[in-house]
Design a protein around this motif. Structure first.
Motif, PDB file in Angstrom:
ATOM      1  N   GLY A  56      30.299  26.640  65.398  1.00 37.34           N
ATOM      2  CA  GLY A  56      31.351  25.723  64.962  1.00 37.34           C
ATOM      3  C   GLY A  56      32.762  26.228  65.161  1.00 37.34           C
ATOM      4  N   ALA A  57      32.927  27.397  65.786  1.00 35.28           N
ATOM      5  CA  ALA A  57      34.263  27.977  65.935  1.00 35.28           C
ATOM      6  C   ALA A  57      35.127  27.229  66.938  1.00 35.28           C
ATOM      7  N   GLU A  58      34.514  26.371  67.747  1.00 38.18           N
ATOM      8  CA  GLU A  58      35.292  25.665  68.769  1.00 38.18           C
ATOM      9  C   GLU A  58      36.310  24.707  68.160  1.00 38.18           C
ATOM     10  N   HIS A  59      36.070  24.234  66.936  1.00 36.25           N
ATOM     11  CA  HIS A  59      36.973  23.243  66.324  1.00 36.25           C
ATOM     12  C   HIS A  59      38.379  23.796  66.152  1.00 36.25           C
ATOM     13  N   ASP A  60      38.508  24.937  65.477  1.00 31.43           N
ATOM     14  CA  ASP A  60      39.839  25.476  65.165  1.00 31.43           C
ATOM     15  C   ASP A  60      40.194  26.721  65.964  1.00 31.43           C
ATOM     16  N   ALA A  61      39.197  27.500  66.351  1.00 30.19           N
ATOM     17  CA  ALA A  61      39.475  28.748  67.066  1.00 30.19           C
ATOM     18  C   ALA A  61      39.139  28.659  68.549  1.00 30.19           C
ATOM     19  N   GLY A  62      38.685  27.505  69.012  1.00 28.98           N
ATOM     20  CA  GLY A  62      38.300  27.376  70.407  1.00 28.98           C
ATOM     21  C   GLY A  62      39.495  27.331  71.344  1.00 28.98           C
ATOM     22  N   VAL A  63      39.290  27.845  72.551  1.00 28.41           N
ATOM     23  CA  VAL A  63      40.289  27.786  73.615  1.00 28.41           C
ATOM     24  C   VAL A  63      39.791  26.782  74.646  1.00 28.41           C
ATOM     25  N   PRO A  64      40.617  25.826  75.054  1.00 27.92           N
ATOM     26  CA  PRO A  64      40.170  24.868  76.075  1.00 27.92           C
ATOM     27  C   PRO A  64      39.604  25.585  77.301  1.00 27.92           C
ATOM     28  N   TYR A  65      38.461  25.131  77.760  1.00 27.04           N
ATOM     29  CA  TYR A  65      37.709  25.858  78.771  1.00 27.04           C
ATOM     30  C   TYR A  65      38.534  26.163  80.014  1.00 27.04           C
ATOM     31  N   TRP A  66      39.251  25.180  80.527  1.00 28.70           N
ATOM     32  CA  TRP A  66      39.957  25.413  81.797  1.00 28.70           C
ATOM     33  C   TRP A  66      41.162  26.318  81.618  1.00 28.70           C
ATOM     34  N   ILE A  67      41.751  26.341  80.437  1.00 29.93           N
ATOM     35  CA  ILE A  67      42.793  27.338  80.168  1.00 29.93           C
ATOM     36  C   ILE A  67      42.158  28.722  80.125  1.00 29.93           C
ATOM     37  N   PHE A  68      41.059  28.847  79.397  1.00 27.34           N
ATOM     38  CA  PHE A  68      40.328  30.123  79.333  1.00 27.34           C
ATOM     39  C   PHE A  68      39.966  30.597  80.736  1.00 27.34           C
ATOM     40  N   PHE A 233      43.596  37.234  57.534  1.00 27.55           N
ATOM     41  CA  PHE A 233      43.188  35.913  57.985  1.00 27.55           C
ATOM     42  C   PHE A 233      42.667  35.044  56.854  1.00 27.55           C
ATOM     43  N   MET A 234      41.846  35.620  55.977  1.00 31.76           N
ATOM     44  CA  MET A 234      41.232  34.793  54.943  1.00 31.76           C
ATOM     45  C   MET A 234      42.146  34.597  53.743  1.00 31.76           C
ATOM     46  N   ILE A 235      42.757  35.679  53.262  1.00 27.58           N
ATOM     47  CA  ILE A 235      43.562  35.550  52.043  1.00 27.58           C
ATOM     48  C   ILE A 235      45.059  35.631  52.315  1.00 27.58           C
ATOM     49  N   ARG A 236      45.430  35.809  53.596  1.00 29.29           N
ATOM     50  CA  ARG A 236      46.840  35.825  54.020  1.00 29.29           C
ATOM     51  C   ARG A 236      47.658  36.830  53.207  1.00 29.29           C
ATOM     52  N   ALA A 237      47.105  38.013  53.007  1.00 27.56           N
ATOM     53  CA  ALA A 237      47.793  39.063  52.256  1.00 27.56           C
ATOM     54  C   ALA A 237      48.947  39.626  53.076  1.00 27.56           C
ATOM     55  N   LEU A 286      35.458  31.354  62.698  1.00 27.22           N
ATOM     56  CA  LEU A 286      35.975  29.992  62.652  1.00 27.22           C
ATOM     57  C   LEU A 286      37.484  29.965  62.451  1.00 27.22           C
ATOM     58  N   GLY A 287      37.986  30.908  61.650  1.00 27.18           N
ATOM     59  CA  GLY A 287      39.418  30.953  61.385  1.00 27.18           C
ATOM     60  C   GLY A 287      39.911  29.851  60.467  1.00 27.18           C
ATOM     61  N   ALA A 288      38.992  29.107  59.869  1.00 24.97           N
ATOM     62  CA  ALA A 288      39.364  27.997  58.981  1.00 24.97           C
ATOM     63  C   ALA A 288      38.103  27.530  58.272  1.00 24.97           C
ATOM     64  N   ALA A 289      38.273  26.587  57.361  1.00 25.73           N
ATOM     65  CA  ALA A 289      37.099  25.989  56.724  1.00 25.73           C
ATOM     66  C   ALA A 289      36.268  25.281  57.774  1.00 25.73           C
ATOM     67  N   PRO A 290      34.943  25.290  57.645  1.00 21.09           N
ATOM     68  CA  PRO A 290      34.105  24.640  58.655  1.00 21.09           C
ATOM     69  C   PRO A 290      34.352  23.144  58.726  1.00 21.09           C
ATOM     70  N   ALA A 291      34.277  22.613  59.954  1.00 14.02           N
ATOM     71  CA  ALA A 291      34.478  21.173  60.128  1.00 14.02           C
ATOM     72  C   ALA A 291      33.371  20.389  59.441  1.00 14.02           C
ATOM     73  N   SER A 292      32.162  20.930  59.470  1.00 13.44           N
ATOM     74  CA  SER A 292      31.033  20.322  58.768  1.00 13.44           C
ATOM     75  C   SER A 292      30.376  21.398  57.919  1.00 13.44           C
ATOM     76  N   VAL A 375      36.616  31.229  49.599  1.00 15.93           N
ATOM     77  CA  VAL A 375      35.326  30.692  50.036  1.00 15.93           C
ATOM     78  C   VAL A 375      34.822  29.656  49.038  1.00 15.93           C
ATOM     79  N   LYS A 376      35.010  29.907  47.767  1.00 19.13           N
ATOM     80  CA  LYS A 376      34.586  28.944  46.736  1.00 19.13           C
ATOM     81  C   LYS A 376      35.322  27.626  46.894  1.00 19.13           C
ATOM     82  N   GLU A 377      36.611  27.691  47.202  1.00 20.83           N
ATOM     83  CA  GLU A 377      37.399  26.474  47.375  1.00 20.83           C
ATOM     84  C   GLU A 377      36.968  25.674  48.596  1.00 20.83           C
ATOM     85  N   MET A 378      36.284  26.328  49.538  1.00 18.21           N
ATOM     86  CA  MET A 378      35.719  25.620  50.687  1.00 18.21           C
ATOM     87  C   MET A 378      34.437  24.889  50.314  1.00 18.21           C
ATOM     88  N   GLY A 379      33.953  25.110  49.092  1.00 18.39           N
ATOM     89  CA  GLY A 379      32.714  24.487  48.664  1.00 18.39           C
ATOM     90  C   GLY A 379      31.480  25.204  49.148  1.00 18.39           C
TER      91      GLY A 379
END
Length: 491
Positions: A56-68, A233-237, A286-292, A375-379
């Motif tokens: 599921g990392a492609e949603h927020d952390a993915g790089v468009p294939y042709w740019i990659f 990344f997770m707690i932005r310390a 993922l770098g963010a809450a999961p899309a699903s 993580v708890k706030e992500m449900g």
């Protein structure tokens, strides 16, 4: 024009606008957001799914294939290692790459509107080794990715985005040389995908600020600074001065960790169980809450089940049975009290083992509390990180120990044979990430000209790189050490 005629024209125009809007929305959904399943070959076997399956990392952390695809063609000079430009495209980062595969192991491709590239757990947990200089690499899933320069990949994407050449004109010119996009994709790439990708990559620069610090050494191949990644990344310390590089760990046979027996996970025992570690590591990718949330939890459960039953790899070279039997007696007398006892899998106070404390200092109770809250706030539910300050390092299980080189939590000792020497007699400088195996010293070749050309230099005097401590067995004779190493090959 009569009122009736005007009304008819307004109706026609309204219908045209509605139709155009609907068509535009359909195209926008199809080309920007619709998620397509990966091809069947990806999930044909559990091993292939682990190596190339999306989490599921492609949603927020993915790089468009042709740019990659075109970045190494436009920015080859930014692929560097130890201050030198390394040719070979992404292969310069040391990623295991199977013949015939489009992407390296641990790199996933999935279409969400348009094809995107992201990472899964295999990027840090697939080992490559060769039994001779002429042999093809053998890949072992679940093993430590000792050849992969993860920090180099992070830097590369950011450094490319910072370059003024990262613009639609130059990227589209290169993309057009290698593929023929249709008109819609050309417009999307030029006016949306390329600008948004540049913006997203530049946003990462602040979170990765600590890897650019001149007072911090490079991680090098096969290492990361895991808990600082979590902090920033997770707690932005806010950035601090701690630096705790660690070797990529193996993930085979995770069922050996039993929470109810007091076992803990991660090098410093900062997580309760394997399920929690897998979830937190996946969230890092993922770098963010999961899309699903449902899909994400399903992936974590699958990984936990697969890695729990994944056997450790067998030593691929001949073993001297008589010498191994002698080594077993030496192991029982010198090593079993920690590595085959109730202490195994539990934290040992730092004073008892004496190894580099950088990893301990990079994490604390407050960070654990904040990370668990995120993580708890992500449900998402898991036992999570241990909400207490850390006292030492986990006594590791030794299954598959032959393939876990370099040794100690920070990978500061190249071979098992070196680990049985007093700290003052161990190599102070060696090169990590060369995949030719040394069956005599049990580890990877680390000091030949080819190892120096391919690997990254580790100076054990650098911050977080100390090779002190764990001098157990150093008092044995040379013959006894060789016998002990022979037995360790069997584990």
């Amino acid at each position: 024009m009569s009122y009736a005629s005007r009304k008819t024209w307004f109706s026609v125009i309204a219908i045209v606008v509605i139709v155009v809007g609907i068509v535009g929305a359909i195209i926008g959904y199809q080309r920007g957001f619709r998620e397509y399943p990966q091809p069947d070959w990806v999930t044909a076997t559990p091993e292939m799914r682990f190596k190339y399956g999306s989490i599921g990392a492609e949603h927020d952390a993915g790089v468009p294939y042709w740019i990659f695809y075109v970045l190494p063609r436009i920015f080859p000079e930014k692929l560097t290692q130890d201050g030198k430009v390394i040719p070979g495209g992404y292969a310069a980062l040391g990623v295991p790459w199977e013949q015939g595969q489009e992407l390296p192991v641990g790199f996933t491709k999935k279409t969400i509107g348009f094809p995107r590239v992201a990472n899964n757990c295999a990027v840090c947990h697939t080992t490559s080794y060769r039994v001779s200089s002429e042999a093809n690499p053998v890949l072992v899933v679940g093993g430590p990715a000792h050849t992969t320069n993860v920090e180099g990949f992070f830097r590369y994407l950011i450094d490319c985005a910072k370059d003024p050449r990262f613009n639609a004109d130059i990227l589209m010119a290169e993309i057009n040389r290698v593929t023929e996009l249709d008109l819609i994709d050309k417009l999307l790439y030029r006016f949306l995908i390329i600008p948004i990708t540049k913006k997203r990559l530049l946003e990462r620069e602040a979170q990765f600020a600590w890897i650019y610090r001149p007072d911090f050494p490079d991680w090098g191949r096969g290492r990361d600074d895991a808990m600082n990644l979590t902090k920033y990344f997770m707690i932005r310390a806010p950035m601090d001065d701690t630096f705790g590089p660690t070797d990529m760990p193996s993930l085979w046979n995770l069922k050996k960790y039993v929470w109810e027996r007091g076992h803990r996970m991660n090098y410093a025992g900062d997580s309760h169980d394997a399920y929690s570690v897998i979830m937190d590591s996946a969230l890092g990718l993922l770098g963010a809450a999961p899309a699903s949330k449902e899909d994400f939890v399903g992936q974590v459960k699958w990984l936990h089940g697969y890695l729990s039953e994944l056997p450790s790899p067998k030593y691929p070279f001949p073993i001297d049975p008589a010498r191994a039997d002698s080594g077993k007696l030496l192991f029982d007398a010198n090593c079993a009290a920690c590595h085959a006892s109730e202490l195994t899998g539990r934290p040992l106070p730092l004073a008892d083992v004496g190894t580099d404390r950088g990893r301990l200092d990079s994490w604390n109770k407050g960070a654990a509390i904040k990370a668990n809250q995120v993580v708890k706030e992500m449900g998402l539910e898991r036992r999570g990180l241990v909400e207490e300050d850390l006292q030492g390092y986990i006594v590791p299980f030794l299954d598959g120990i032959w393939l876990k080189a370099p040794y100690l939590h920070n990978g500061s000792v190249p071979t098992l044979r070196d680990l049985l020497e007093p700290a003052t007699a161990r190599p102070t400088v060696f090169w990590r990430g060369y995949d030719l195996y040394d069956p005599i010293k049990v580890g990877f070749v680390s000091d030949t000209p080819e190892a120096q050309r391919i690997g990254t230099r580790l100076d054990t005097g650098s911050k977080g790189g100390g090779n002190q401590g764990h001098e157990f067995g150093s008092q044995l004779s040379a013959a006894e050490k060789e016998a002990l190493v022979e037995y360790l090959k069997t584990l």
